[in-house]
Every structure is written in C-alpha cells, then in structure tokens.
Motif scaffolding. Structure first.
Motif, mmCIF file in Angstrom:
data_model
loop_
_atom_site.group_PDB
_atom_site.id
_atom_site.type_symbol
_atom_site.label_atom_id
_atom_site.label_comp_id
_atom_site.label_asym_id
_atom_site.label_seq_id
_atom_site.Cartn_x
_atom_site.Cartn_y
_atom_site.Cartn_z
ATOM 1 N N LYS A 181 6.192 -16.304 -11.663
ATOM 2 C CA LYS A 181 5.541 -15.356 -11.208
ATOM 3 C C LYS A 181 6.297 -13.984 -11.096
ATOM 4 O O LYS A 181 5.879 -12.945 -10.568
ATOM 5 N N LYS A 182 7.513 -13.847 -11.669
ATOM 6 C CA LYS A 182 8.341 -12.731 -11.937
ATOM 7 C C LYS A 182 8.604 -12.064 -10.533
ATOM 8 O O LYS A 182 8.414 -10.634 -10.393
ATOM 9 N N ARG A 183 9.245 -12.792 -9.667
ATOM 10 C CA ARG A 183 9.455 -12.230 -8.517
ATOM 11 C C ARG A 183 10.909 -12.082 -8.210
ATOM 12 O O ARG A 183 11.659 -12.622 -9.189
ATOM 13 N N LYS A 184 11.248 -11.122 -7.427
ATOM 14 C CA LYS A 184 12.634 -10.614 -7.055
ATOM 15 C C LYS A 184 13.460 -11.365 -6.184
ATOM 16 O O LYS A 184 14.463 -11.540 -6.385
ATOM 17 N N THR A 185 12.799 -11.856 -5.324
ATOM 18 C CA THR A 185 13.120 -12.643 -4.391
ATOM 19 C C THR A 185 12.330 -14.112 -3.936
ATOM 20 O O THR A 185 10.983 -14.108 -4.372
ATOM 21 N N ILE A 186 13.072 -15.114 -3.450
ATOM 22 C CA ILE A 186 12.276 -16.129 -3.197
ATOM 23 C C ILE A 186 11.663 -15.997 -1.777
ATOM 24 O O ILE A 186 12.674 -15.742 -0.673
ATOM 25 N N THR A 187 10.447 -15.869 -1.623
ATOM 26 C CA THR A 187 9.838 -15.974 -0.239
ATOM 27 C C THR A 187 9.057 -17.315 0.398
ATOM 28 O O THR A 187 9.275 -18.037 -0.491
ATOM 29 N N ILE B 87 11.083 -24.468 -7.264
ATOM 30 C CA ILE B 87 10.927 -23.289 -6.678
ATOM 31 C C ILE B 87 11.613 -22.130 -7.535
ATOM 32 O O ILE B 87 10.755 -21.034 -7.718
ATOM 33 N N GLY B 88 12.662 -22.445 -8.216
ATOM 34 C CA GLY B 88 12.990 -21.331 -8.940
ATOM 35 C C GLY B 88 12.070 -21.032 -10.336
ATOM 36 O O GLY B 88 11.736 -19.976 -10.693
ATOM 37 N N GLU B 89 11.596 -22.150 -10.585
ATOM 38 C CA GLU B 89 10.763 -21.854 -11.930
ATOM 39 C C GLU B 89 9.350 -21.371 -11.383
ATOM 40 O O GLU B 89 8.992 -20.607 -12.199
ATOM 41 N N VAL B 90 8.921 -21.408 -10.163
ATOM 42 C CA VAL B 90 7.693 -20.870 -9.799
ATOM 43 C C VAL B 90 7.902 -19.305 -9.539
ATOM 44 O O VAL B 90 7.045 -18.357 -9.938
ATOM 45 N N TYR C 255 7.560 -26.359 -3.304
ATOM 46 C CA TYR C 255 8.013 -27.417 -2.816
ATOM 47 C C TYR C 255 6.887 -28.495 -2.993
ATOM 48 O O TYR C 255 6.846 -29.677 -3.081
ATOM 49 N N ILE C 256 5.694 -28.112 -2.598
ATOM 50 C CA ILE C 256 4.324 -28.714 -2.710
ATOM 51 C C ILE C 256 4.197 -29.407 -4.395
ATOM 52 O O ILE C 256 3.808 -30.637 -4.384
ATOM 53 N N LEU C 257 4.547 -28.509 -5.260
ATOM 54 C CA LEU C 257 4.267 -28.913 -6.569
ATOM 55 C C LEU C 257 5.401 -29.886 -6.967
ATOM 56 O O LEU C 257 5.341 -30.790 -7.775
ATOM 57 N N ALA C 258 6.684 -29.799 -6.218
ATOM 58 C CA ALA C 258 7.843 -30.809 -6.691
ATOM 59 C C ALA C 258 7.907 -32.011 -5.812
ATOM 60 O O ALA C 258 8.448 -33.112 -6.427
#
Length: 143
Positions: A96-102, A89-92, A110-113
């Motif tokens: 995507k250069k996000r500021k927060t985990i949405t 999730i952190g990698e994604v 989760y799906i990718l992991a």
C-alpha cells in the motif's frame, strides 16, 4: 521378563515413535517453509525481507498492540507467530506504499496472516480494546 514388563516396553516404544513423529512433522513444516519457491526465495526469506524493510515504520503503540494481539498464542509458539504476522503486516504496508505502520495496516495484516480458526480470538481481543471490526469484516471472509 513378565507380561507387564513386555507391555510397558511396547507402550514405551509407541510413545517414543509418536513423539518423534510429532517432532518430525513440525521440523518438516519448517523445512518446507525454507524451501525456495519459483522466485528463488522461500516463505521465510520473504518474511525476513518484509520485517527488515519495515522495521523503521513501527511505532511504540503498534508494537504494543501486536504484542497484545499475539498474547493468546501459547508462549512456545509466540515468537514464531509474531514473526509471521509482522512479515505479513510489513507486506501489506509496502504493497500500500505506506510510510508508517498504522493500526489499520496492523489489523489488516494480522487478519491475513492468521488462519480462519484463530479469527474468533482476534475478534475477542479487538472487542476488549474497543476497536471497531466492521471495516475489516471483508477480510475475515477471505480465504
């Protein structure tokens, strides 16, 4: 010794060898995850890096959602699964250069992991939480 005693000793030996083989298999898998890749870091090093870099990005709702989604995993493996999934999730989020985990980033990571065989449990959990999985269908088809 009696025939029954000899048979029990042989069965006990096979049981011990089997249990040591299973334990060795899991230890070897852990060893392979720690083995450095071409870039000099192992898979576990990258997981820890992504978790550390995104620790401040997690909100309480997202932490609770992750805990709920990981709940079907047997308790013995839950912490390992949570770390692997949180790393993805952190990698994604960083990619995507996000500021927060949405919620969207969390579900995508989760799906990718998770392996394909566990996707049915994830679908069930998301349906229980009334989360529409239609936007994520393409992720289920990857791998």
């Amino acid at each position: 010794m009696s025939l029954i005693g000899d048979i029990l000793i042989v069965l006990w030996g096979f049981l011990l060898l089997g249990l040591m083989g299973v334990g060795g298999f899991f230890m070897f898998r852990k060893f392979l995850k720690k083995w450095p890749k071409v870039d000099g870091n192992s898979a576990m090093d990258w997981e820890e890096f992504y978790i550390e870099e995104t620790k401040h990005m997690w909100g309480d709702r997202e932490k609770e959602l992750l805990a709920d989604l990981v709940s079907p995993v047997p308790e013995l493996f839950r912490d390992v699964a949570r770390q692997k999934i949180a790393g993805k999730i952190g990698e994604v989020a960083l990619r995507k250069k996000r500021k927060t985990i949405t919620q969207d980033i969390l579900i995508e990571g989760y799906i990718l992991a998770t392996p394909k065989r566990d996707h049915k449990f994830l679908r069930k959990k998301l349906n229980q939480r009334n989360i529409d999985i239609a936007p994520y269908e393409y992720l289920f088809e990857l791998e």
